[in-house]
Design an enzyme around this catalytic site. Structure first.
Site, mmCIF file in Angstrom:
data_model
loop_
_atom_site.group_PDB
_atom_site.id
_atom_site.type_symbol
_atom_site.label_atom_id
_atom_site.label_comp_id
_atom_site.label_asym_id
_atom_site.label_seq_id
_atom_site.Cartn_x
_atom_site.Cartn_y
_atom_site.Cartn_z
ATOM 1 N N LEU A 66 22.596 38.115 43.908
ATOM 2 C CA LEU A 66 23.524 38.242 45.026
ATOM 3 C C LEU A 66 24.920 38.649 44.582
ATOM 4 O O LEU A 66 25.706 39.136 45.406
ATOM 5 C CB LEU A 66 23.642 36.900 45.774
ATOM 6 C CG LEU A 66 22.379 36.295 46.370
ATOM 7 C CD1 LEU A 66 22.710 34.932 46.990
ATOM 8 C CD2 LEU A 66 21.761 37.213 47.418
ATOM 9 N N ALA A 67 25.249 38.436 43.330
ATOM 10 C CA ALA A 67 26.622 38.627 42.866
ATOM 11 C C ALA A 67 27.088 40.061 43.078
ATOM 12 O O ALA A 67 26.356 41.019 42.812
ATOM 13 C CB ALA A 67 26.735 38.255 41.395
ATOM 14 N N TYR A 134 32.167 50.695 48.463
ATOM 15 C CA TYR A 134 31.194 49.601 48.477
ATOM 16 C C TYR A 134 29.783 50.146 48.672
ATOM 17 O O TYR A 134 28.878 49.861 47.884
ATOM 18 C CB TYR A 134 31.534 48.598 49.583
ATOM 19 C CG TYR A 134 30.500 47.523 49.777
ATOM 20 C CD1 TYR A 134 30.189 46.641 48.744
ATOM 21 C CD2 TYR A 134 29.810 47.395 50.977
ATOM 22 C CE1 TYR A 134 29.237 45.649 48.918
ATOM 23 C CE2 TYR A 134 28.860 46.411 51.163
ATOM 24 C CZ TYR A 134 28.572 45.542 50.126
ATOM 25 O OH TYR A 134 27.616 44.572 50.287
#
Length: 292
Positions: A66-67, A134
């Protein structure tokens, strides 16, 4: 017990998911950038030696990565790629170097990889067109990770927007809820006419839990429900929950360029892999956040 390692276990998603998996009978371990404790290891995932130490200690049966840098508005564009792209490949390389082969590895990407497709529902067959760093960093991660599909049992998730108690207030829904908690008269927002899924965190946790044991690997899956919610409808729900009507003001500083107007996903592939998922109505998610 089945050992599962969650990177960024102290993140919003990590906290909810670790509790969810523990309730499902998993032995949960995690990495954190700044904290350590029982079954929690301080680890900078951009450093292979740090990853190696944790993986050798835990030898996980399952791994959920998840990081990452998840706030789209972050101004440090280089960090998106260092953490979201390169660090993910570091994890896969380190697993292979140590000859550790978990039963399932889930890599969290994002629905923002799709960009503006001009479609009301987005499915995994579409060619991604990320509109910001992103999304581009997550798409780069996906592209590189697919080279490991024949070596490790990987599923890549593309979660659509989700929220719940404990999410950081720089995200949209927690920001709105906070304004009502503080009984503000005016709420400053950016793009008003956007539609997002805003799924409940419990929906996402159940999806990840089922993905760990589904037979498929080497695939990319939306974590989606197809339930689009207009931003102004979310504000109207909060008006009702809080018992007063807030005034909306558009702040030009919050208006994002290349904003994706509608972002909802097809859940068909996900549900074909793990079965149909249901979730509570969004107004109850908002109420939970307001009352927390």
């Amino acid at each position: 017990m089945k050992k599962v390692l969650i990177t960024a276990i102290d993140s919003f998603t990590g906290k909810h998911l670790s509790a969810y998996l523990e309730n499902a009978g998993y032995d949960v371990y995690g990495t954190s950038f700044i904290e350590h404790g029982a079954k929690k290891y301080q680890c900078d995932i951009t450093k292979k030696e740090a990853l190696s130490a944790v993986l050798k200690t835990v030898t996980p049966d399952f791994l959920i990565h998840l990081a990452g840098i998840s706030f789209v508005g972050s101004k440090n564009s280089t960090q998106f790629y260092e953490v979201n792209t390169i660090a993910t490949i570091n994890i896969l390389d380190t697993l292979l170097d140590l000859n550790i082969h978990p039963k399932k590895i889930i890599l969290a990407s994002s629905a923002t990889v799709y960009g503006n497709q001009g479609l009301s529902v987005l499915d995994e067959s579409l060619c991604p067109k990320p509109a910001n760093h992103y999304g581009a960093s997550k798409y780069a991660m996906e592209t590189l990770a697919q080279n490991y599909f024949d070596k490790l049992p990987i599923l890549i998730s593309r979660p659509f927007n989700y929220t719940g108690t404990g999410q950081a207030e720089n995200f949209l829904i927690p920001k709105i809820v906070k304004a009502f908690k503080e009984k503000k008269e005016v709420l400053e927002l950016g793009n008003l006419h956007v539609s997002r899924e805003f799924n409940d965190i419990g929906f996402v946790c159940e999806a990840y839990t089922r993905m760990l044991t589904c037979k498929e690997s080497g695939e990319i899956l939306n974590i989606a429900s197809g339930r689009g919610i207009q931003l102004l409808d979310a504000v109207a729900m909060m008006n009702e929950i809080a018992g007063y009507k807030i005034k909306i003001k558009i702040n030009p500083a919050f208006v994002r360029k290349n904003e994706i107007e509608s972002l909802t996903g097809s859940a068909e592939k996900l549900f074909s892999f793990i079965g149909t998922l249901k979730q509570q109505e969004f107004k109850y998610t908002l109420r939970d956040m307001f009352e927390a």
